[in-house]
Design an enzyme around this catalytic site. Structure first.
Site, PDB file in Angstrom:
ATOM      1  N   THR A  78       0.820  -1.209   0.000  1.00 34.82           N
ATOM      2  CA  THR A  78       0.000   0.000   0.000  1.00 34.82           C
ATOM      3  C   THR A  78       0.852   1.256   0.000  1.00 34.82           C
ATOM      4  O   THR A  78       0.507   2.264  -0.622  1.00 34.82           O
ATOM      5  CB  THR A  78      -0.940   0.009   1.220  1.00 34.82           C
ATOM      6  OG1 THR A  78      -1.685  -1.209   1.244  1.00 34.82           O
ATOM      7  CG2 THR A  78      -1.914   1.174   1.153  1.00 34.82           C
ATOM      8  N   ASP A 131       1.825   4.426   7.060  1.00 38.13           N
ATOM      9  CA  ASP A 131       2.124   3.000   7.026  1.00 38.13           C
ATOM     10  C   ASP A 131       0.846   2.208   6.772  1.00 38.13           C
ATOM     11  O   ASP A 131      -0.267   2.724   6.947  1.00 38.13           O
ATOM     12  CB  ASP A 131       2.756   2.546   8.345  1.00 38.13           C
ATOM     13  CG  ASP A 131       3.707   1.378   8.168  1.00 38.13           C
ATOM     14  OD1 ASP A 131       3.612   0.684   7.131  1.00 38.13           O
ATOM     15  OD2 ASP A 131       4.546   1.147   9.059  1.00 38.13           O
ATOM     16  N   GLY A 132       1.005   0.971   6.389  1.00 37.74           N
ATOM     17  CA  GLY A 132      -0.131   0.075   6.201  1.00 37.74           C
ATOM     18  C   GLY A 132      -0.425  -0.683   7.483  1.00 37.74           C
ATOM     19  O   GLY A 132       0.189  -0.446   8.522  1.00 37.74           O
ATOM     20  N   ALA A 133      -1.358  -1.624   7.410  1.00 29.76           N
ATOM     21  CA  ALA A 133      -1.698  -2.457   8.570  1.00 29.76           C
ATOM     22  C   ALA A 133      -2.327  -3.748   8.081  1.00 29.76           C
ATOM     23  O   ALA A 133      -2.920  -3.798   7.005  1.00 29.76           O
ATOM     24  CB  ALA A 133      -2.655  -1.720   9.509  1.00 29.76           C
ATOM     25  N   GLY A 146       3.105  -8.232   9.030  1.00 31.52           N
ATOM     26  CA  GLY A 146       2.969  -9.312   8.052  1.00 31.52           C
ATOM     27  C   GLY A 146       4.154  -9.385   7.106  1.00 31.52           C
ATOM     28  O   GLY A 146       4.514 -10.445   6.615  1.00 31.52           O
ATOM     29  N   GLU A 153       9.013  -0.317  12.031  1.00 31.81           N
ATOM     30  CA  GLU A 153       7.761   0.413  11.857  1.00 31.81           C
ATOM     31  C   GLU A 153       7.286   1.026  13.170  1.00 31.81           C
ATOM     32  O   GLU A 153       6.819   2.172  13.207  1.00 31.81           O
ATOM     33  CB  GLU A 153       6.689  -0.526  11.291  1.00 31.81           C
ATOM     34  CG  GLU A 153       6.931  -0.921   9.847  1.00 31.81           C
ATOM     35  CD  GLU A 153       6.014  -2.022   9.356  1.00 31.81           C
ATOM     36  OE1 GLU A 153       5.957  -2.241   8.132  1.00 31.81           O
ATOM     37  OE2 GLU A 153       5.343  -2.674  10.189  1.00 31.81           O
TER      38      GLU A 153
END
Length: 287
Positions: A78, A131-133, A146, A153
């Site tokens: 992402t 950031d993504g999640a 993941g 992070e």
């Protein structure tokens, strides 16, 4: 010579293949998500949803001004869209930014986009971290890691005035574990992985599995040279804050993929209509 062109072309193809395969090579230095590939039609929808969320986040949180902004750049598929949008705005609006990466992959994305690269030694205070999640619950608690970059992070997120999550709508949950079923990543010192498996399971139940590499013998190794346990939990009665604190206190644990009370806002791209929904803890609105 014609044969040199053929050799160079072959080398380029091999480099591309190695880059794509990095996610399964046993290292967390991966330029792509570790999620299974989706069918082509669904993959297009997922990418559009991620791109829409990334554009909204960058446009809403990166200021248009001449004052320098220090940005934390997360890891995962992402964030690539966020970097692309940021590079576009820097070019068109002459934004003054420096970017601090959370991983090898993030660093490569920043450099490839032609954005200024920095590090915490130089800029220990960050204005905005993007950031993504893997999953976000109604209280903005997140599961991350993941892709194996959870420690970096979390360090970057902890240094940021604003920590912003970007994801597609599959990551939006009422409670952790509702949609994400691969467990909570926990980075551990290699020599301690087996005792930690036992301690985590004895303390909270579930199963703490050593993350194994797909294309090499042995476990996945993080950018920091450590192992990852993926803890699949069930029927927890403790608060996530208590769980996170208890696990982090176990000798040999480097960091957990639980991001508790850290994110201020999350942007979710819809998988159906491409609309972006944003929210903080227990609230939701259209962006």
């Amino acid at each position: 010579m014609w044969w040199r062109s053929v050799v160079n072309l072959h080398r380029s193809k091999n480099l591309l293949a190695l880059t794509v395969a990095a996610a399964d090579s046993g290292s967390s230095r991966s330029p792509i998500s570790q999620q299974p590939a989706a069918p082509m039609g669904l993959e297009d929808t997922v990418q559009k949803a991620k791109r829409a969320a990334a554009i909204s986040a960058v446009d809403n949180h990166i200021r248009c001004c001449t004052e320098q902004q220090v940005l934390g750049i997360g890891s995962g598929s992402t964030i690539v869209f966020a970097v692309d949008r940021l590079a576009e705005r820097v070019k068109n609006e002459k934004l003054n930014v420096v970017c601090i990466p959370t991983s090898f992959q993030a660093e490569q994305a920043i450099v490839s986009a032609g954005l200024p690269l920095s590090k915490l030694d130089i800029h220990p205070e960050i204005d905005v971290a993007l950031d993504g999640a893997d999953e976000v619950d109604q209280d903005m608690n997140c599961i991350k890691g993941g892709g194996g970059c959870l420690t970096q992070e979390k360090i970057i997120a902890s240094c940021a005035r604003e920590f912003i999550i970007i994801a597609d709508s599959r990551k939006d949950s009422t409670k952790l574990g509702e949609r994400w079923d691969r467990g909570i990543p926990i980075e551990v010192i290699p020599m301690a992985y087996r005792p930690l498996q036992m301690k985590i399971e004895q303390s909270f139940g579930g199963k703490a599995a050593l993350r194994m590499a797909a294309r090499k013998a042995g476990p996945v190794v993080t950018d920091n040279g450590n192992f990852i346990l993926d803890w699949k939990f069930d029927n927890l009665t403790e608060s996530w804050k208590e769980v996170n604190t208890t696990i982090n206190m176990m000798p040999g644990v480097v960091e957990t993929g639980l991001f508790i009370n850290m994110a201020q806002k999350a942007y979710f791209g819809s998988m159906t209509d491409g609309q972006v929904t944003s929210r903080g803890p227990r609230n939701m609105k259209k962006s």
